[in-house]
Design a protein around this motif. Structure first.
Motif, short mmCIF file in Angstrom:
data_model
loop_
_atom_site.label_atom_id
_atom_site.label_comp_id
_atom_site.label_asym_id
_atom_site.label_seq_id
_atom_site.Cartn_x
_atom_site.Cartn_y
_atom_site.Cartn_z
N LEU A 151 0.83 -1.22 0.00
CA LEU A 151 0.00 0.00 0.00
C LEU A 151 0.86 1.26 0.00
O LEU A 151 0.47 2.30 -0.56
N GLU A 177 3.50 1.63 -1.65
CA GLU A 177 3.84 1.89 -3.07
C GLU A 177 2.74 2.67 -3.76
O GLU A 177 2.96 3.36 -4.75
N ARG A 178 1.52 2.53 -3.23
CA ARG A 178 0.39 3.28 -3.83
C ARG A 178 0.15 4.59 -3.08
O ARG A 178 -0.90 5.21 -3.24
#
Ligand SMILES: C[S@@+](CC[C@H](N)C(=O)[O-])C[C@H]1O[C@@H](n2cnc3c(N)ncnc32)[C@H](O)[C@@H]1O
Length: 413
Positions: free
Chosen positions: A381, A383-384
């Protein structure tokens, strides 16, 4: 100690092994439920602290036609988990069906013991890490004696999964049992008594509470075995939360989970803020008893318990190496059930329970697969663009909410 009523009970389960099962159905589906589900045993009994590699020896006492035995043995086989599941019951008829079910699945991790659970002390069987006793103790001449017999073969640090009847959700059952004791005396044959019960059911007055009780259907959908078990059973008693707690405490046991936990929390039933303050001041047992009395729909209590002086410490769901896991529904399927307003609604025996989840819950749940750790989910998450604090807040709320409905647990180490 056995008695004449107990002999009639034994005769019942020879004539009508319970529950009604056809071994051919094993090709179509696996019946799963509580207690005895491997994920629940891992979490609610062992706190997700017991290594999955350690052999697990389970006893299913009063295993009947095999539901819990087949479920647990199949789940262990599927996951390559070492150990055995011992089916134990007095009924030869039930044994035949349970064995045919196991054969249909090719299960080789089951041990069969046809005998009374009251013979367990000194039997040389065990010790067992997990003992399951579903729908049996309330039929015994002395349920506490049955519990003691089970405890005599429980391994240190082990735990139990129990189901006993509860009174409120069985409203109407005991009235009809009374009526049938008059019309179909206990000394008649099981076949003759069943015939009488069927005739009574055909003409049951519209005011009879059983007709109004939508929480039970065994007498309608359970075949002869279901009808007999519900209405003609020579002995069954129901336990309130307090009565069950007292019996368990008397044997040195403490409940690790009332299944599902949310059913035993009156806060959801009483949104009025003044009442909520009162409820929140109550000790846990009073809260559970209050929820039972308010909801009125609990027909059986399912509990996991352990020796009060040997509580298994539960793994910390916030720990980075914790591995969350779901039961039957995948994380993605649970996520799919979340409404646009962020709530998920569960219907528990007619009681609608809406639960609020954080906005990040669907994204988190789609990453829960029983293998990824909390650290890995957080990293995916991140990375997002989800920051560590935002993740921690959302993870805490997601886990604690879904844990209460027994849908999100932690996997064994
Ligand atoms: C209502 S059935 C429950 C079967 C199974 N546990 C389930 O939930 O599907 C009760 C079972 O308990 C068994 N039973 C009753 N008294 C027993 C005893 N003293 N020892 C072993 N089994 C017993 C009966 O033979 C019957 O199979």
């Amino acid at each position: 100690m056995s008695d004449a009523t107990d002999a009639r009970l034994a005769a019942q389960y020879e004539a009508y092994p319970y529950p009604r099962r056809d071994p051919r159905d094993e090709a179509k589906r696996l019946i799963v439920g509580s207690p005895g589900h491997l994920r629940e045993v891992d979490y609610w009994v062992f706190g997700a602290q017991r290594p999955a590699s350690r052999p697990l020896h389970a006893l299913i006492a009063g295993g009947g036609t095999g539901d819990a035995t087949i479920m647990l043995a199949q789940q262990m086989a599927r996951e390559g988990r070492a150990g055995t599941v011992t089916w134990l019951d007095r009924s030869a008829a039930a044994l035949k069906i349970a064995q045919a079910r196991a054969a249909a699945r090719g299960l080789t991790n089951i041990v069969w013991q046809q005998r009374s659970l009251l013979e367990l002390p000194g039997s040389g069987l065990g010790p067992f890490d997990y003992i399951d006793c579903c729908g049996v103790l309330h039929h015994l001449p002395d349920p506490a004696e049955g519990l003691r017999a089970l405890l005599s073969v429980l391994a240190p640090g082990g735990g139990l999964g129990l189901m006993v009847y509860a009174p409120h959700g069985r409203t109407g059952v005991y009235m009809l049992q009374d009526a049938l004791r008059t019309l179909a005396p206990a000394d008649e044959t099981p076949t003759a008594r069943l015939d009488v019960a069927k005739r009574v059911m055909r003409h049951l007055p519209e005011t009879a509470w059983l007709r109004r009780n939508g929480f039970l259907d065994d007498h309608v959908n359970g075949g002869d075995a279901g009808l007999y078990d519900l209405l003609l059973n020579p002995r069954d008693r129901a336990f309130t939360v307090r009565e069950l707690h007292a019996m368990l405490a008397g044997e040195g046991l403490a409940v690790t989970c009332w299944v599902e936990p949310v059913r035993y929390d009156p806060v959801l039933l009483l949104p009025d803020p003044r009442l909520r303050a009162r409820v929140e001041a109550l000790p846990p047992l009073d809260r559970a008893a209050l929820a039972e009395a308010l909801a009125g729909n609990v027909s059986a209590h399912i509990v996991y318990c352990a020796r009060a002086d040997q509580p298994a410490e539960r793994a910390d769901f916030m720990a980075e190496d914790a591995v969350p896991v779901t039961r039957e529904l995948s994380g993605a399927e649970i996520a799919g059930g979340i409404q646009p307003d962020g709530t998920i609604t569960l219907v528990l025996d007619g009681l609608r329970v809406p639960l609020a989840l954080p906005a990040l819950a669907p994204a988190i749940l789609r990453l829960v697969d029983g293998r990824r750790s909390v650290r890995e989910i957080a990293a995916a998450l991140a990375e997002r663009g989800t920051g560590a604090e935002a993740f921690a807040r959302a993870w805490r709320a997601t886990f604690t909410t879904l844990e209460r409905i027994n849908r999100l647990l932690l996997a064994a180490r």
